[in-house]
Scaffold this motif. Sequence first.
Motif, short mmCIF file in Angstrom:
data_model
loop_
_atom_site.label_atom_id
_atom_site.label_comp_id
_atom_site.label_asym_id
_atom_site.label_seq_id
_atom_site.Cartn_x
_atom_site.Cartn_y
_atom_site.Cartn_z
N MET A 1 0.86 -1.19 0.00
CA MET A 1 0.00 0.00 0.00
C MET A 1 0.89 1.24 0.00
O MET A 1 1.58 1.52 0.97
CB MET A 1 -0.91 0.00 1.24
N ARG A 2 0.89 1.94 -1.12
CA ARG A 2 1.75 3.11 -1.29
C ARG A 2 0.92 4.38 -1.23
O ARG A 2 -0.10 4.50 -1.92
CB ARG A 2 2.50 3.01 -2.61
N VAL A 3 1.36 5.33 -0.41
CA VAL A 3 0.69 6.62 -0.28
C VAL A 3 1.48 7.65 -1.06
O VAL A 3 2.69 7.80 -0.86
CB VAL A 3 0.57 7.05 1.19
N ILE A 4 0.81 8.35 -1.97
CA ILE A 4 1.47 9.37 -2.77
C ILE A 4 0.67 10.66 -2.72
O ILE A 4 -0.55 10.65 -2.45
CB ILE A 4 1.66 8.91 -4.23
N VAL A 5 1.36 11.77 -2.99
CA VAL A 5 0.72 13.08 -2.88
C VAL A 5 0.67 13.79 -4.23
O VAL A 5 -0.38 14.22 -4.68
CB VAL A 5 1.44 13.96 -1.84
N SER A 6 1.80 13.91 -4.90
CA SER A 6 1.85 14.75 -6.10
C SER A 6 1.28 14.04 -7.33
O SER A 6 1.25 12.81 -7.41
CB SER A 6 3.29 15.16 -6.40
N LEU A 7 0.84 14.84 -8.28
CA LEU A 7 0.31 14.30 -9.53
C LEU A 7 1.40 13.58 -10.32
O LEU A 7 1.15 12.54 -10.94
CB LEU A 7 -0.30 15.43 -10.36
N ASP A 8 2.61 14.10 -10.29
CA ASP A 8 3.71 13.45 -11.01
C ASP A 8 3.97 12.05 -10.43
O ASP A 8 4.20 11.10 -11.19
CB ASP A 8 4.98 14.29 -10.92
N GLU A 9 3.96 11.93 -9.10
CA GLU A 9 4.14 10.63 -8.45
C GLU A 9 3.03 9.67 -8.88
O GLU A 9 3.28 8.49 -9.16
CB GLU A 9 4.10 10.78 -6.94
N LEU A 10 1.82 10.19 -8.92
CA LEU A 10 0.68 9.35 -9.30
C LEU A 10 0.85 8.82 -10.72
O LEU A 10 0.65 7.63 -10.97
CB LEU A 10 -0.62 10.15 -9.19
N ARG A 11 1.22 9.68 -11.64
CA ARG A 11 1.33 9.26 -13.04
C ARG A 11 2.42 8.20 -13.21
O ARG A 11 2.25 7.24 -13.97
CB ARG A 11 1.60 10.48 -13.91
N LEU A 12 3.53 8.36 -12.49
CA LEU A 12 4.58 7.36 -12.56
C LEU A 12 4.11 6.03 -11.98
O LEU A 12 4.35 4.97 -12.56
CB LEU A 12 5.82 7.86 -11.81
N ALA A 13 3.44 6.09 -10.86
CA ALA A 13 2.96 4.86 -10.22
C ALA A 13 1.87 4.19 -11.04
O ALA A 13 1.80 2.96 -11.11
CB ALA A 13 2.45 5.18 -8.82
N LEU B 1 -9.98 13.52 -11.29
CA LEU B 1 -9.55 12.22 -10.76
C LEU B 1 -9.53 11.17 -11.85
O LEU B 1 -8.58 10.39 -11.96
CB LEU B 1 -10.47 11.79 -9.62
N PHE B 2 -10.58 11.14 -12.67
CA PHE B 2 -10.63 10.18 -13.78
C PHE B 2 -9.48 10.43 -14.75
O PHE B 2 -8.84 9.49 -15.24
CB PHE B 2 -11.95 10.30 -14.53
N ASN B 3 -9.19 11.68 -15.04
CA ASN B 3 -8.12 12.02 -15.97
C ASN B 3 -6.76 11.62 -15.41
O ASN B 3 -5.90 11.12 -16.14
CB ASN B 3 -8.15 13.52 -16.27
N ALA B 4 -6.57 11.82 -14.12
CA ALA B 4 -5.27 11.53 -13.51
C ALA B 4 -5.03 10.03 -13.34
O ALA B 4 -3.94 9.53 -13.63
CB ALA B 4 -5.17 12.24 -12.16
N VAL B 5 -6.05 9.32 -12.86
CA VAL B 5 -5.89 7.90 -12.52
C VAL B 5 -6.14 7.00 -13.72
O VAL B 5 -5.57 5.91 -13.82
CB VAL B 5 -6.83 7.52 -11.35
N GLN B 6 -6.97 7.43 -14.66
CA GLN B 6 -7.31 6.62 -15.84
C GLN B 6 -7.85 5.24 -15.43
O GLN B 6 -7.38 4.21 -15.92
CB GLN B 6 -6.08 6.46 -16.74
N PRO B 7 -8.85 5.21 -14.55
CA PRO B 7 -9.38 3.91 -14.13
C PRO B 7 -10.33 3.32 -15.16
O PRO B 7 -11.01 4.06 -15.89
CB PRO B 7 -10.15 4.26 -12.85
N GLN B 8 -10.39 2.00 -15.20
CA GLN B 8 -11.41 1.35 -16.01
C GLN B 8 -12.77 1.35 -15.29
O GLN B 8 -13.81 1.37 -15.94
CB GLN B 8 -11.00 -0.10 -16.33
N LYS B 9 -12.72 1.34 -13.96
CA LYS B 9 -13.95 1.33 -13.17
C LYS B 9 -13.80 2.32 -12.01
O LYS B 9 -12.71 2.49 -11.47
CB LYS B 9 -14.24 -0.07 -12.61
N ALA B 10 -14.93 2.95 -11.63
CA ALA B 10 -14.95 3.84 -10.47
C ALA B 10 -16.18 3.50 -9.64
O ALA B 10 -17.25 3.23 -10.19
CB ALA B 10 -14.96 5.30 -10.89
N TYR B 11 -16.02 3.55 -8.32
CA TYR B 11 -17.03 3.04 -7.41
C TYR B 11 -17.57 4.16 -6.53
O TYR B 11 -16.82 4.89 -5.89
CB TYR B 11 -16.43 1.93 -6.54
#
Length: 276
Positions: free
Chosen positions: A1-13, A132-142
């Motif tokens: 379980m990784r906790v990240i803050v910045s948008l750049d970190e999110l995109r890399l992960a 959030l959808f744009n940043a995470v690019q999920p296939q599903k959201a709950y």
Amino acid sequence: MRVIVSLDELRLARRKLKDPVGLVPTMGFLHEGHLSLVQRARLECASVVVSIFVNPAQFGPHEDLDKYPRDLQRDLDLLKPYDVDLIWTPTNEDMYPTGYQTWVTVEEVSKPLEGVMRPGHFRGVVTVVAKLFNAVQPQKAYFGQKDAQQAVVIRQMSADLNIPTEVLVCPTVREADGLAMSSRNVFLSPEERRAATVLSRGLFKAKADFETGERDADQLRMVVLNTLATEPAVEVQYVSCAHPDTLEELEGKVERALLALAVRIGKTRLIDNIIL
């Protein structure tokens, strides 16, 4: 379980996550309702991302943004058993940097109910969910059924903007006495907490009448109103019997409906609903 803050970190992960990715957007101070969304995402998706962000854009000038409960460590502890891949906790500056001026608005389905009581609320909700959808690019959201209008609005936004994220709405999780779980329940005094059970009692009474043959929209609304009237602490803001997809108020005979309400008990505002 990784906790990240910045948008750049999110995109890399995000690049390292296996698809399909399931996103559970939250404002934190998690309860069993949120955790039920995480659990379903974990069952259905190869990777799970939970966002925790108290979105200032969806609060009005006299609402409870400053008082909204926050406890990140508690949230992280609650999420540990669910094998969440990423927890994104962006800052206000990450989401709305200096000079920010772009907003997403859904027209018709955002106008009634919460749209009347909380002007501008859904502009903030839809904008942050689109981001959030744009940043995470999920296939599903709950999302939870308790926020029924929010789910309708987000589905409309996703369809209109051709966002390839499936919006899944999960059942409302309730306390043993019927009260819908909400982060705001913590604000209720013991006496207010007891009075708050009248919300689900009114909805369930109308549902029972519907299941035994009552089909008149006004009568169904009246059943709820009469039940709410038994608790003097309850200040009714609205009781609605609307089409569950368009949110247009129904009249006469109904075969399918969203029965929804909003009240104040003391200083706390609560909403609830059921599908008939």
